[in-house]
Design an enzyme around this catalytic site. Structure first.
Site, PDB file in Angstrom:
ATOM      1  N   HIS A 148       0.822  -1.205   0.000  1.00  0.00           N
ATOM      2  CA  HIS A 148       0.000   0.000   0.000  1.00  0.00           C
ATOM      3  C   HIS A 148       0.858   1.258   0.000  1.00  0.00           C
ATOM      4  O   HIS A 148       1.746   1.417   0.834  1.00  0.00           O
ATOM      5  CB  HIS A 148      -0.940   0.006   1.209  1.00  0.00           C
ATOM      6  CG  HIS A 148      -2.035  -1.000   1.091  1.00  0.00           C
ATOM      7  ND1 HIS A 148      -2.762  -1.431   2.158  1.00  0.00           N
ATOM      8  CD2 HIS A 148      -2.517  -1.671   0.020  1.00  0.00           C
ATOM      9  CE1 HIS A 148      -3.656  -2.322   1.758  1.00  0.00           C
ATOM     10  NE2 HIS A 148      -3.525  -2.479   0.468  1.00  0.00           N
ATOM     11  N   LYS A 576     -14.932   4.246   5.170  1.00  0.00           N
ATOM     12  CA  LYS A 576     -15.303   5.225   4.142  1.00  0.00           C
ATOM     13  C   LYS A 576     -16.793   5.140   3.816  1.00  0.00           C
ATOM     14  O   LYS A 576     -17.429   6.147   3.529  1.00  0.00           O
ATOM     15  CB  LYS A 576     -14.474   4.975   2.875  1.00  0.00           C
ATOM     16  CG  LYS A 576     -14.766   5.933   1.725  1.00  0.00           C
ATOM     17  CD  LYS A 576     -13.712   5.846   0.651  1.00  0.00           C
ATOM     18  CE  LYS A 576     -13.871   4.640  -0.226  1.00  0.00           C
ATOM     19  NZ  LYS A 576     -14.910   4.828  -1.275  1.00  0.00           N
TER      20      LYS A 576
END
Length: 910
Positions: A148, A576
């Protein structure tokens, strides 16, 4: 922490700041240094003194920065960013200094969170020495280093900073002569100059190969050497707590990695790249093993004239001589009468043959592979017997073969009364091999679940071959080839991202068998198939999906052969999607139910925590997070991701890395033993019911803004630098999984964008409204206070919210909001401001503090010291974004520099 304890840190910061000032004058001239100093003083004045003076300082600061020409803006941004990188190094060094001071103070209680503190707490809770031994023997803690892209700094920049850190440590630990002190000062100044002359922003996005190299640096240079140290620390902690030796010592740590195997949304990870990554991991591991075996052999000079040589070693040497006559002849004179040294020369030759075979295979494969994404080979340069006997066919195929050889060396040393003359080192190396195998880390494969479904359908003749399906099937065939060549440990994990139903996992099971990942003798697939539940709906469905899988005869047979079911829970997308509270509730409930389902079915469960570094993605203090997990959900197995800037913050220095490992292992151990703080079952049920109500209200408020307000997406894209972040060359994969809007934006740029604006909205929005609504119930506020005091899970959630709120600055965030169109700003920004104020108010009330982080003065002081230096970069970034959006095409590099600098100052990206 008192100011006296803080004094060495302040001294280091002043020392480094003076050297940076000297470099700025030398490299850019007095004029730029003068501008930078004016900006710095105005920024400090903006946060201190009477209100009128603060407002006047801010107005002057904004005027100065808005008028700054680009040719001055770039070096100013670089100066502030470099200052923060130096401060970060000083703070890391101070953490090490404090830990050493604590350890060297006789009679002091063990450091909080340390293994000694954990074992003492467990003993006080009634855990016997035997129970502790049993828990340690079965404990497995797996760290998975991911690809990531949340580390904005280049590797070359980090390496220079590490050299500065080592010089600071040298100044601290050694009594330097005046000449040596001046040499150290000159060396640090040289590194700062090199930093100034180095481009801190990458020119191109890193390839997958770059990510492999960067991530594996932490294993090769730090974690490799810490494996035996961790084992020793466990032994020392046990003896301190229980007053008796631990005896058998093993390491609970396992190291896995995704770079080169993470195909989720990254078209650069091709089957050929997967194949090359497996070999790269193996080659890097073999090189470290060759060096370690050579070093050990060089020290084991015991002579058969003075030591009785055990018969088992004599027999082993005779067998080696038959299989490797060339090595026997070459080593005859050098190792005559030194049997342990001779044995390790044979071991080294076998490792050399193994490495030679791997490198030849890589060379052939790389000639056929496109350059994009390929993994660069480790540097050559081996000598001695390395590489000269590959033709003998004596290569190690599995790590078990090497482990047997090293265990023989250790066992025979003990028989020869050499327990304190080499046996411990041999045993530590054997333990390293047991934990890591022949590779530097174990590669994991991650792919979208939809690709597994498509591939299985295509193989069954029920659908077309999609690009994703073809890529996944080809990658699995590469895994099968690797397992045939190197054994199952080469790569044995397949993670299915965005798993939605049991059919996704069953399709992967079919696909793995079709690709050749199958053990005929065991009648079982040779990979663990791991569902990754990321969305809110997937987390809610996870227990039923697992229940359906466990009832499926073919899959149940697969699990019986594998021994355990691993399930990954994602902290990013759910946050999110529904906000912090609802995501936290869904994650907790899913883990509770998954644990119950697996226990009822008699199947061992390993929960894999897909945490990020930011609070909105599951970040926060590691040990507290583990101890706050549902009861029974660890049970001797803990696995979590480590990614991006977390690697640098936690593992850049051996002392930091050991402290991190202590916290993680200690948390997993306490949780496994059930010795952590926990309310009664009845109270926990009551608290969970209350939290469910909080989560639902938080979800309603969060979604009402983020997903349901028609102007929110426009506000987010104009009031944050998210578009600029997408162009930042910090990772090989795109910022979106596929084309689309907010729903396909990855969680990292989502959090990164809000962090840059200093609002950090994903870490707190909806929390204040939820707390306020619950407090309206009769006795509601009293229950919230009780939960904060007595329930570790709830306290950890609110502690993390408090930290995010303390880092936020709504006055600066308002300047970013002003970048949006007036109607959009008017519709969105007041709601954000009100919720922030509401959340701050309730967090202070529940913790009983006047100011955020009053209970953590160390962090509070760090934020207070940093903010005045982050502020100018924020003001300047706003000005640059406004210029760019007005049509100025010369701002891009300065904006990227500001993103880099603010990330360094906030110590967080995504």
């Amino acid at each position: 922490m008192s100011r006296e304890v803080d004094a060495p840190l302040r001294s280091d910061v002043r020392f480094l700041g003076r050297l940076l000032g000297e470099v700025l004058v030398e490299q850019e001239g007095e004029a730029l240094f003068a501008v930078e100093e004016v900006i710095r003083k105005l920024s400090i004045q903006r946060r201190r003194g009477p209100r009128a003076e603060r407002e006047e300082a801010q107005q002057e600061l904004v005027r100065l920065l808005e008028a700054l020409p680009i040719e001055q803006a770039e070096p100013v941004l670089r100066a502030f960013a470099m200052y923060f990188r130096l401060v970060n190094i000083a703070e890391q060094h101070h953490r090490i200094r404090r830990a050493r001071a604590h350890a060297s103070s006789p009679g002091e209680p063990p450091q909080r969170g340390s293994l000694a503190a954990v074992m003492t707490a467990a003993k006080d809770a009634g855990v016997s020495a035997e129970a502790m031994r049993e828990a340690l023997a079965r404990l497995e803690v797996t760290l998975t280093l991911t690809a990531h892209p949340t580390e904005a700094a280049r590797r070359t920049v980090l390496e220079k900073l590490y050299r500065i850190a080592r010089r600071l440590e040298e100044r601290d630990r050694c009594h330097l002569l005046p000449r040596e002190e001046e040499e150290a000062r000159a060396a640090i100044r040289e590194e700062i100059t090199l930093l100034w002359q180095t481009d801190e922003v990458r020119r191109e996005k890193p390839t997958v190969g770059d990510e492999v190299k960067n991530v594996l640096w932490y294993v090769e240079e730090i974690l490799w050497d810490l494996l035996p140290e961790l084992s020793e620390e466990l032994g020392r902690a046990f003896e301190r707590a229980y007053g008796e030796p631990l005896a058998a010592r093993t390491s609970p740590l396992r190291i896995h990695a995704w770079p080169g195997g993470d195909m989720d949304g990254n078209p650069n990870v091709t089957p050929e790249v997967v194949e090359d990554a497996i070999r790269a991991y193996r080659a890097r591991g073999l090189r470290r093993l060759i060096g370690a075996v050579r070093e050990l052999g060089g020290s084991l000079s015991q002579s058969s004239r003075h030591v009785r040589v055990p018969e088992s070693l004599i027999v082993s040497l005779a067998d080696d001589a038959v299989v490797m006559p060339g090595v026997a002849a070459q080593e005859s004179a050098q190792t005559e009468g030194e049997p342990w040294r001779r044995k390790l020369r044979f071991v080294e030759a076998r490792l050399a043959a193994t490495l030679e075979a791997v490198e030849q295979e890589r060379q052939v494969a790389r000639q056929r592979m496109p350059r994009l994404g390929s993994v660069p080979p480790p540097s050559r340069g081996h000598a001695g017997v390395i590489g000269s006997h590959a033709e003998l066919g004596v290569a190690y195929r599995t790590s078990e073969e090497l482990h047997r050889d090293l265990s023989l060396v250790a066992d025979t040393l003990r028989e020869a009364n050499a327990s304190n003359a080499g046996e411990k080192r041999a045993r530590a190396l054997a333990e390293r091999v047991r934990v890591l195998g022949l590779s530097i880390a174990e590669l994991e494969l991650r792919a979208p679940a939809e690709d597994a479904i498509a591939a299985a359908a295509w193989l069954a003749g029920g659908g077309d071959e999609t690009p994703g399906a073809a890529r996944l099937l080809a990658a699995l065939r590469k895994l099968a080839e690797a397992q045939r060549e190197y054994g199952e440990r080469a790569a044995r994990t397949l993670i299915l991202s965005m798993t939605q139903r049991a059919d996704d996992i069953l399709a992967a099971l079919t696909l793995a068998r079709a690709a050749g990942l199958y053990d005929v003798d065991k009648h079982a697939v040779t990979v663990d198939i791991v569902p990754l539940f990321e969305t809110h709906d997937a987390l809610v469905s996870a227990p039923n999906i697992l229940r359906e899988l466990l009832a499926h005869p073919a899959y149940r047979r697969h699990l019986s052969a594998r021994g355990a079911q691993e399930v990954m829970v994602g902290y990013s997308d759910s946050g999110k999607e529904v906000g912090l509270l609802a995501a936290a509730f869904a994650l907790r409930k899913a883990q509770t139910e998954l644990t119950k389902v697996s226990r009822e079915a008699g199947i061992a469960l390993r929960v894999f925590h897909g945490r990020g570094e930011s609070v909105a993605r599951g970040g926060g203090p590691a040990q507290q997070a583990i101890l706050a997990l549902p009861a029974g959900s660890v049970a001797g197995r803990y696995k979590a991701t480590e990614q991006g800037e977390a690697l640098d913050h936690k593992y850049a220095r051996p002392e930091l890395a050991l402290r991190t490992l202590e916290l993680v292992v200690g948390g997993a151990l306490l949780h496994t033993l059930g010795a952590e703080e926990r309310p009664s079952d009845e109270d926990e049920r009551r608290y969970a019911e209350a939290f469910e109500e909080l989560a639902e209200e938080g979800r309603r408020v969060y979604r009402g803004l983020v997903w349901e307000h028609p102007r929110f997406v426009d506000f987010f894209t104009t009031a944050t630098p998210v578009d600029e972040i997408a162009r930042l060359p910090i990772g090989s994969r795109p910022s979106k999984r596929k084309s689309g809007g907010l729903e396909v934006l990855r969680a990292i740029p989502w959090v990164f964008g809000w962090t840059q604006t200093r609002a950090i909205l994903p870490g707190w929005y909806g929390v204040g409204s939820a707390l306020e609504a619950f407090a309206r119930h009769e006795g509601g506020e009293e229950l919230l206070v009780e939960m904060t005091r007595r329930w570790p899970f709830f306290r950890t959630v609110l502690d993390n919210v408090q930290m995010v709120l303390a880092k936020s600055d709504m006055e600066i965030a308002a300047r970013y909001a002003a970048l949006a169109a007036p109607a959009t700003r008017k519709a969105i920004w007041p709601r954000i401001q009100d919720e922030h104020a509401r959340t701050v108010q309730w967090i202070r009330r529940l913790f009983g503090v006047k100011r955020l982080l009053d209970g953590n003065p160390t962090l509070q002081r760090s934020i207070d010291l940093r903010n005045p230096y982050v502020d100018p970069m924020s003001f300047l970034q706003v000005a640059l974004l406004r210029r760019k959006r007005a049509g100025d095409g010369h701002c891009d590099r300065a904006i990227l520099l500001s993103i880099n600098g603010i990330a360094a100052g906030m110590r967080n990206t995504g």
